[in-house]
Design a protein around this motif. Structure first.
Motif, short mmCIF file in Angstrom:
data_model
loop_
_atom_site.label_atom_id
_atom_site.label_comp_id
_atom_site.label_asym_id
_atom_site.label_seq_id
_atom_site.Cartn_x
_atom_site.Cartn_y
_atom_site.Cartn_z
N SER A 168 -0.32 -5.27 -7.42
CA SER A 168 -1.66 -5.13 -7.83
C SER A 168 -2.74 -4.91 -6.60
O SER A 168 -3.79 -4.87 -6.73
CB SER A 168 -2.13 -5.51 -8.82
OG SER A 168 -2.22 -7.29 -8.49
N ALA A 169 -2.05 -5.58 -5.45
CA ALA A 169 -2.86 -5.43 -4.22
C ALA A 169 -3.09 -4.00 -3.72
O ALA A 169 -2.36 -3.27 -3.63
CB ALA A 169 -2.19 -6.40 -3.10
N VAL A 170 -4.24 -3.85 -3.29
CA VAL A 170 -4.36 -2.48 -2.58
C VAL A 170 -5.02 -2.46 -1.17
O VAL A 170 -5.65 -3.26 -0.96
CB VAL A 170 -5.49 -1.60 -3.65
CG1 VAL A 170 -5.92 -0.48 -3.05
CG2 VAL A 170 -4.93 -1.38 -4.80
N SER A 171 -4.41 -1.76 -0.34
CA SER A 171 -5.06 -1.46 0.89
C SER A 171 -4.95 -0.13 1.20
O SER A 171 -4.03 0.65 1.17
CB SER A 171 -4.27 -2.38 1.93
OG SER A 171 -4.62 -1.88 3.22
N TYR A 172 -6.19 0.49 1.87
CA TYR A 172 -6.56 1.75 2.39
C TYR A 172 -6.65 1.66 3.77
O TYR A 172 -7.46 0.73 4.15
CB TYR A 172 -7.76 2.37 1.75
CG TYR A 172 -7.79 2.38 0.20
CD1 TYR A 172 -7.27 3.54 -0.53
CD2 TYR A 172 -8.59 1.63 -0.47
CE1 TYR A 172 -7.32 3.49 -1.66
CE2 TYR A 172 -8.76 1.60 -1.70
CZ TYR A 172 -8.19 2.64 -2.54
OH TYR A 172 -8.21 2.80 -3.94
N PHE B 280 -6.12 -5.92 13.85
CA PHE B 280 -6.42 -6.37 12.58
C PHE B 280 -5.40 -6.68 11.67
O PHE B 280 -4.52 -5.87 11.69
CB PHE B 280 -7.53 -5.75 11.93
CG PHE B 280 -8.86 -5.35 12.47
CD1 PHE B 280 -9.14 -4.87 13.80
CD2 PHE B 280 -9.78 -6.10 12.16
CE1 PHE B 280 -10.35 -5.03 14.53
CE2 PHE B 280 -11.28 -6.27 12.59
CZ PHE B 280 -11.56 -5.39 13.90
N LYS B 281 -5.35 -7.71 10.92
CA LYS B 281 -4.43 -7.99 9.90
C LYS B 281 -4.99 -8.51 8.75
O LYS B 281 -5.91 -9.16 8.76
CB LYS B 281 -3.37 -9.15 10.66
CG LYS B 281 -2.56 -8.78 11.68
CD LYS B 281 -1.35 -9.37 12.10
CE LYS B 281 0.02 -8.71 11.70
NZ LYS B 281 1.03 -9.52 12.35
N SER B 282 -4.51 -8.06 7.68
CA SER B 282 -4.93 -8.47 6.18
C SER B 282 -3.93 -8.73 5.21
O SER B 282 -2.88 -8.32 5.31
CB SER B 282 -5.87 -7.09 5.67
OG SER B 282 -6.61 -6.55 6.58
N LEU B 283 -4.22 -10.08 4.88
CA LEU B 283 -3.46 -10.43 3.74
C LEU B 283 -4.06 -10.28 2.40
O LEU B 283 -4.88 -10.62 2.08
CB LEU B 283 -3.06 -11.90 3.76
CG LEU B 283 -2.05 -12.66 3.02
CD1 LEU B 283 -0.81 -12.25 3.14
CD2 LEU B 283 -2.17 -14.14 3.09
N VAL B 284 -3.45 -9.10 1.49
CA VAL B 284 -4.02 -8.81 0.44
C VAL B 284 -3.27 -9.45 -0.78
O VAL B 284 -2.08 -9.04 -0.99
CB VAL B 284 -4.44 -7.26 0.38
CG1 VAL B 284 -5.19 -7.02 -0.70
CG2 VAL B 284 -4.70 -7.01 1.77
N GLU B 285 -3.99 -10.20 -1.54
CA GLU B 285 -3.30 -10.70 -2.71
C GLU B 285 -3.68 -10.24 -4.03
O GLU B 285 -4.61 -9.19 -4.00
CB GLU B 285 -3.80 -12.02 -2.95
CG GLU B 285 -3.52 -12.99 -1.60
CD GLU B 285 -3.93 -14.43 -1.35
OE1 GLU B 285 -4.66 -14.61 -2.25
OE2 GLU B 285 -3.66 -15.15 -0.54
N ALA C 130 -1.40 -4.39 6.85
CA ALA C 130 -1.85 -5.14 5.67
C ALA C 130 -0.58 -5.54 5.08
O ALA C 130 0.73 -4.72 4.90
CB ALA C 130 -2.31 -4.26 4.80
N LEU C 131 -0.70 -6.79 4.80
CA LEU C 131 0.70 -7.47 3.65
C LEU C 131 0.24 -7.64 2.43
O LEU C 131 -0.92 -8.33 2.12
CB LEU C 131 1.29 -8.61 4.59
CG LEU C 131 2.32 -9.40 3.75
CD1 LEU C 131 3.50 -8.64 3.67
CD2 LEU C 131 2.55 -10.94 4.24
N LEU C 132 0.80 -6.71 1.50
CA LEU C 132 0.25 -6.98 -0.09
C LEU C 132 1.51 -8.01 -0.56
O LEU C 132 2.62 -8.00 -0.21
CB LEU C 132 0.50 -5.70 -0.71
CG LEU C 132 0.06 -4.41 -0.04
CD1 LEU C 132 0.25 -3.12 -0.74
CD2 LEU C 132 -1.37 -4.55 0.12
N THR C 133 0.78 -9.07 -1.22
CA THR C 133 1.56 -9.99 -1.67
C THR C 133 1.76 -9.70 -3.22
O THR C 133 2.47 -10.56 -4.03
CB THR C 133 0.97 -11.40 -1.70
OG1 THR C 133 -0.37 -11.47 -2.41
CG2 THR C 133 0.56 -11.75 -0.27
#
Lengths: 248, 368
Positions: free
Chosen positions: B289-293, B250-255, B283-286
């Protein structure tokens, strides 16, 4: 084409370059040699605009422009090319996608239309053939899973495609076995031209056996302490940095 | 759905539904661990029930998809053996009005496209892949409102099922909750591919049981969490037999302002020796203020297994960005190339060429 005057630069407030002067004319090949920690890679980083390096004094003029005012991409558009010491892997971006974006950015900066796919592929294949590279790496992700030698050859390939005026090679020879080194050096010699200058930054004399420099500089403690012809590199190889500078 | 057995939870859920009051759905969940990062407040409003509308099957596979035939009845053992509902949400789907059951035919992909007209819609599907057959399900969900969909997939011995869940971009306020449960028999395989740009709120829950020897599960997800969106994935893969294999990629791009939760659990029962399980969420935060748990969890009761997991969360590496800029690619373009490229690792795994192309466009990966 490039004039560096009294360049002082720091990394995290630690002075690295301490009054460096260098002039490179069009078509010349300069080698900058020096021991670890002399400031070689700092010089490459500053020439190409990498973050984290603070110029505290001095100036760099490139074709009459103040280089330090230019962003990394503007420097690239103006014809400066850095062959990285450690080319990074870019998973998910193929060499073709990468070079399409780069070439089209260069073209846009010159007010030209983007290349279409056929033109792009023709150019990439032509340059691969010129450097005797197998074109299969074009569809692979940039540097991903490449060996050290492959990465350096990919750098030279990018150089051929982007057709720069000033090439800065940051320890391109490091980590290469003799065969890979020869291939890289042959490629550089192929691209040598009166319209292009090179700054070859290196720790060892080895690469200069294959690429004949016009001028050799010795960089120590942030300054160029000696300059000479190609034989200076040979002399250095025999005697080492210390004894060359402090003859008994 | 085991309708002959009494279920207090189901009875309660159905009574809420009849009363038009779903507020209990949002409170009964709160204590559960795998809802820890799920903002239920977004859902807390009055929802009227409305049935889903059925649309044209998802574009890229359109012509090749069969209209699903409801070829199973409730007496089929696969349906009768349904586990009891674990949550009030699942219990809601116990009413026969919300159920459709399919027996897949070998080599005949089916497509189900749902559209929520803008209220609360709920639906349960069962799909069975017969022995040694190759089945394919294309599921897509559009429209605003709160959508609750459960798929129960049963892959019989030696069968293979690919489940595609691409979500067309939605500008509106949509809240989507997918529950995917699967039972995978001996020598059978399930593959899932979720490709999303997150909507206001979305949750995918997957519970896969590898019940027979050499059963395998390969779960993939690429998610772009745009500004203000929330995306949540909760996975439990159960290895219940020896020589079973699972992969979660799984990969997530979090803006900026986006929130992502990922909980992946691998459970290995005592019987499941020689299990090989892998789980990865990157998870890649751009933006700051992006959040990933991310919460990887392993529960292992067998002693001869290989289970690995990898979780990373971070910002773009400055080295990569500089490399592109040094070749003349302007910073903004370089960032966007690297963001899309980040998702490409998952997109490249999609075995359907037209869907892969769709996904490349969808995540606006630069074209070759």
């Amino acid at each position: 084409m490039l004039t560096i005057r009294d360049l002082h630069a720091s990394v995290e407030r630690r002075p690295i370059l301490k009054g460096l002067n260098l002039t490179v004319n069009l078509g010349e090949v300069h080698a900058i040699m020096g021991p670890n920690g002399a400031g070689k890679s700092t010089l490459a980083a500053i020439l190409t605009g990498r973050d984290g390096y603070e110029v505290t004094q001095g100036e760099i003029l490139y074709e009459g422009r103040n280089l330090l005012d230019m962003s990394p991409e503007e420097r690239s558009h103006a014809g400066i090319f850095l062959a990285f010491q450690y080319p990074v892997e870019i998973p998910g971006v193929s060499m073709v996608q990468f070079l399409r974006a780069a070439l089209n950015a260069h073209r846009a900066a010159k007010g030209l239309e983007p290349l279409d796919t056929a033109e792009l592929m023709a150019l990439l294949r032509e340059k691969a053939a010129l450097l005797k590279l197998d074109a299969s790496f074009l569809t692979r992700a940039v540097n991903e899973g490449f060996s050290g030698g492959e990465r350096k050859r990919a750098e030279i390939f990018q150089m051929a495609v982007l057709n720069p005026k000033l090439v800065v090679m940051d320890e391109t020879d490091s980590g290469l076995d003799i065969d890979a080194l020869r291939i890289v050096a042959d490629a550089v010699n192929t691209l040598r031209s009166p319209e292009r200058s090179f700054i070859i930054i290196t720790h060892y004399h080895r690469i200069l056996q294959y690429i004949q420099p016009d001028v050799v500089h010795i960089l120590m403690d942030g300054r160029i302490v000696r300059s000479g012809g190609a034989d200076l590199a040979l002399e250095l190889e025999k005697s080492g940095y210390e004894s060359l500078l402090n003859p008994a | 759905m085991g309708r002959s057995t009494p279920s207090p939870l189901r009875d309660r859920a159905l009574s809420w539904m009849e009363a038009g009051d779903l507020s209990h759905l949002f409170t009964e969940q709160v204590l559960k661990e795998d809802w820890k990062y799920t903002p239920m407040d977004l859902l807390r409003q009055r929802w009227d029930y409305v049935p889903f509308e059925y649309g044209q099957p998802f574009g890229v596979a359109g012509d090749s998809l069969s209209d699903p035939r409801e070829s199973l009845d409730e007496r089929n053992p696969a349906i009768q053996s349904f586990p009891e509902p674990l949550s009030p949400w699942e219990a809601l789907l116990a009413g026969a009005a919300h159920q459709r059951h399919f027996m897949l035919a070998d080599g005949e992909p089916i497509g189900v496209a749902l559209r929520n007209p803008g209220a609360f819609a709920a639906q349960l599907f069962t799909a069975i892949v017969p022995e040694s057959a190759v089945g394919e399900v294309w599921f897509s969900l559009e429209g605003e409102g709160l959508s609750l969909v459960r798929w129960h997939l049963h892959v019989q011995r030696g069968g293979r099922l690919r489940f595609y869940y691409p979500s067309p971009r939605d500008s509106g306020e949509s809240y989507r909750y997918l529950i995917l449960t699967a039972y995978v028999e001996e020598d059978a395989t399930i593959e899932t591919y979720e490709l999303h740009a997150a909507t206001a709120w979305m949750r995918s829950e997957m519970r896969i049981q590898l019940g027979g020897q050499r059963a395998s599960a390969h779960l993939h997800g690429a998610t772009q969490v745009t500004e203000g969106a929330f995306a949540d994935t909760a996975i439990r893969v159960e290895h219940r037999a020896p020589h079973t294999e699972s992969n979660q990629l799984f990969k997530s791009l979090v803006e900026a302002g986006g929130r992502r939760a990922f909980q992946g659990r691998i459970f290995v029962s005592r019987a499941a020796q020689k299990t090989n399980a892998y789980q990865s969420h990157k998870a890649l935060l751009t933006a700051p203020s992006a959040v990933s748990y991310s919460r990887p969890q392993l529960e292992i009761f067998a002693d001869d297994v290989r289970c690995t997991h990898g979780v990373t969360t971070g910002f773009l590496q400055g080295d990569m960005l500089f490399y592109l800029q040094a070749r003349g690619i302007p910073e903004e373009k370089a960032r966007s190339m690297l963001h899309r490229a980040f998702l490409a690792e998952v997109v490249e795994k999609v075995p359907h060429a037209a869907l892969r192309t769709w996904a490349e466009e969808y995540f606006t990966l630069p074209k070759v």
